[in-house]
Enzyme design. Structure first.
Site, short mmCIF file in Angstrom:
data_model
loop_
_atom_site.label_atom_id
_atom_site.label_comp_id
_atom_site.label_asym_id
_atom_site.label_seq_id
_atom_site.Cartn_x
_atom_site.Cartn_y
_atom_site.Cartn_z
N ASP A 1 -5.78 -5.08 9.24
CA ASP A 1 -7.02 -4.85 8.50
C ASP A 1 -6.80 -4.81 7.00
OD1 ASP A 1 -9.03 -4.19 10.77
OD2 ASP A 1 -7.28 -2.97 11.24
N GLU B 1 0.82 -1.21 0.00
CA GLU B 1 0.00 0.00 0.00
C GLU B 1 0.85 1.26 0.00
OE1 GLU B 1 -3.68 -1.73 2.73
OE2 GLU B 1 -1.92 -0.85 3.71
#
Length: 351
Positions: free
Chosen positions: A237, A66
């Site tokens: 998450d 990410e």
């Protein structure tokens, strides 16, 4: 031709893992956690100034990579971070990261830093800063479900910021619990190794879940959660990864960082799109209520947001000045004449 010498603008301070650890020891881990909590809270108070976007994610069967960008209009920052739960079986970190700050006015970078250690610190500092606002008054005991790389940071942040002095630990791997208890020895925290999650939650006013498996999992079921607790749900998450049964969410007042990201990656991905949440920056600014009753279950669905990383990098940028805890990297091509980049290249040729 004389080879050009880099100007001062070419050099960017770089904080390596070694220097980050030296900085932590220089400041003191609990003092640094308190400082980071203050910086993060300060940036939450000016939340509306920041550019905000859900992180840019590249998902695979093995994990996720990410980019997390943001800017306050004067300084731009981003973090590169991965999450690969299976890495642990190969002796690798499940999370690694680095980050950068740059001036918005010129685009020139001003800091490059490791963020594997720093992310662990900022995640824990965020959890404790939030708990300071939401946890039951006088909370002294925390249950720590998942005793991996983040657990010690969480325990120390809750101690430093919230006054927690007793931690009840559970992990499906008892070796992780033994590791956490060994590392926390000498920090003034009472510790209990527990055989089940239910045992860990006995007497705990704060419950922290921090597991990494990339799958829907029910770490906590509804019958395990009593009235009045604060739940700090911070596990790894991502889409398809949860830790709490949805009935717990239905009974709780849920607080989040940035809803568009949390609805994709957080516990609330299990719930309808209109499931009500409160943004934490509003609580901190006094424009939304936090804990309003002793019996209320508060739940921080923390997924980590770019502004928290920005705060952490901003803190490090200020703290390394005047120290030896960084090295200058010749990172930016900065010719005497900005139109003559090729000429700089020619003059650098060995005669």
């Amino acid at each position: 031709m004389t080879a050009p010498q880099p100007s001062h603008l070419a050099f960017v301070p770089f904080v390596s893992v070694e220097n980050m650890m030296k900085l932590v020891h220089h400041i003191g881990v609990e003092s640094m956690l308190r400082d980071l909590g203050d910086y993060i809270e300060e940036d939450f108070r000016r939340w509306e100034l920041f550019d905000k976007t859900p992180r840019v994610a590249c998902h695979s069967d093995e994990g996720v990579i990410e980019l997390m960008p943001t800017s306050d209009g004067e300084v731009y920052g981003f973090k590169y971070v991965n999450g690969h739960p299976k890495n642990i079986h190969d002796g690798l970190q499940t999370v690694t990261a680095f980050g950068l700050l740059a001036r918005v006015g010129t685009g020139y970078p001003v800091l490059l830093s490791e963020m594997t250690v720093l992310t662990a610190l900022r995640t824990a500092a965020t959890s404790a800063m939030v708990a300071k606002h939401l946890a039951p008054k006088g909370a002294r005991c925390m249950a720590m479900i998942g005793n991996g790389a983040q657990s010690e940071f969480q325990a120390l942040a809750m101690k430093a910021i919230c006054g927690i002095d007793n931690v009840r630990l559970y992990d499906i791997d008892s070796r992780a619990t033994e590791k956490a208890m060994r590392n926390l020895d000498g920090f003034g925290i009472g510790m209990t190794a527990c055989r089940t999650p239910e045992e860990a939650m006995e007497g705990a006013q704060i419950i922290t879940t921090c597991t990494a498996d990339k799958q829907f999992a029910t770490i906590l079921t509804d019958n395990m959660i009593g009235a009045g607790v604060h739940i700090n749900a911070i596990g790894g998450d991502c889409p398809g990864k949860t830790e709490l049964h949805r009935d717990i969410l239905s009974r709780s007042t849920v607080f989040v960082e940035y809803p568009p990201q949390t609805r994709i990656e957080g516990e609330i991905q299990q719930m309808p799109a209109d499931f009500p949440v409160t943004e934490m920056w509003q609580v901190i600014n006094g424009t939304a209520p936090g804990r309003v009753s002793d019996n209320q279950i508060t739940l921080f669905d923390g997924v980590g947001f770019a502004i928290e990383d920005f705060s952490a990098l901003r803190y490090v940028w200020g703290r390394i000045k005047g120290t030896g805890f960084y090295q200058d990297l010749d990172m930016v091509a900065d010719p005497d004449d900005p139109r003559d980049l090729f000429g700089m290249l020619l003059r650098s040729k060995t005669q």
